[in-house]
Design a protein around this motif. Structure first.
Motif, PDB file in Angstrom:
ATOM      1  N   UNK A 173      -6.452 -18.384  14.375  1.00 57.26           N
ATOM      2  CA  UNK A 173      -6.515 -18.296  15.842  1.00 57.26           C
ATOM      3  C   UNK A 173      -7.939 -18.032  16.298  1.00 57.26           C
ATOM      4  N   UNK A 174      -8.243 -18.556  17.452  1.00 57.59           N
ATOM      5  CA  UNK A 174      -9.492 -18.244  18.147  1.00 57.59           C
ATOM      6  C   UNK A 174      -9.125 -18.021  19.598  1.00 57.59           C
ATOM      7  N   UNK A 175      -9.758 -17.047  20.228  1.00 55.95           N
ATOM      8  CA  UNK A 175      -9.446 -16.770  21.629  1.00 55.95           C
ATOM      9  C   UNK A 175     -10.723 -16.589  22.428  1.00 55.95           C
ATOM     10  N   UNK A 176     -10.569 -16.816  23.725  1.00 55.72           N
ATOM     11  CA  UNK A 176     -11.686 -16.648  24.647  1.00 55.72           C
ATOM     12  C   UNK A 176     -11.108 -16.236  26.002  1.00 55.72           C
ATOM     13  N   UNK A 177     -11.826 -15.402  26.700  1.00 59.82           N
ATOM     14  CA  UNK A 177     -11.445 -15.050  28.064  1.00 59.82           C
ATOM     15  C   UNK A 177     -12.243 -15.934  29.016  1.00 59.82           C
ATOM     16  N   UNK A 178     -11.520 -16.619  29.883  1.00 64.34           N
ATOM     17  CA  UNK A 178     -12.154 -17.479  30.881  1.00 64.34           C
ATOM     18  C   UNK A 178     -12.133 -16.711  32.206  1.00 64.34           C
ATOM     19  N   UNK A 179     -13.296 -16.236  32.651  1.00 68.29           N
ATOM     20  CA  UNK A 179     -13.325 -15.423  33.870  1.00 68.29           C
ATOM     21  C   UNK A 179     -13.022 -16.252  35.115  1.00 68.29           C
ATOM     22  N   UNK A 180     -12.357 -15.614  36.048  1.00 66.89           N
ATOM     23  CA  UNK A 180     -12.087 -16.269  37.340  1.00 66.89           C
ATOM     24  C   UNK A 180     -13.422 -16.473  38.045  1.00 66.89           C
ATOM     25  N   UNK A 181     -13.642 -17.672  38.571  1.00 65.13           N
ATOM     26  CA  UNK A 181     -14.909 -17.900  39.282  1.00 65.13           C
ATOM     27  C   UNK A 181     -15.010 -16.988  40.504  1.00 65.13           C
ATOM     28  N   UNK A 182     -16.225 -16.593  40.785  1.00 66.34           N
ATOM     29  CA  UNK A 182     -16.467 -15.711  41.933  1.00 66.34           C
ATOM     30  C   UNK A 182     -16.269 -16.413  43.243  1.00 66.34           C
TER      31      UNK A 182
END
Length: 77
Positions: free
Chosen positions: A68-77
């Motif tokens: 597994x690989x994971x990443x957090x994709x931040x909500x655009x400002x």
């Protein structure tokens, strides 16, 4: 994993709610079958940051392996 924009993942999460969002498919590499997929969900709050997890599984029944690989994709400002 970051090339797909936040809003595309958000639409997928909303469309499949309350089920998890993601896709899974099978493929064969050097004669070995793998399940490949991803899963996307909100980190904390609805319409906030998104946790995207990509995974590969070799479900051979004897010694199943999972990566597994994971990443957090931040909500655009």
């Amino acid at each position: 994993m970051r090339r797909v924009p936040w809003d595309a993942h958000a639409r997928s999460i909303r469309r499949r709610w309350p089920a998890s969002a993601g896709e899974t498919f099978g493929c064969e590499i050097d004669g070995i079958y793998f399940d490949i997929g991803d899963n996307a969900r909100w980190v904390d709050a609805l319409d906030g940051d998104i946790l995207l997890i990509a995974h590969a599984t070799n479900p051979d029944g004897v010694n199943p392996e999972r990566v597994e690989r994971s990443v957090i994709i931040p909500r655009p400002a």
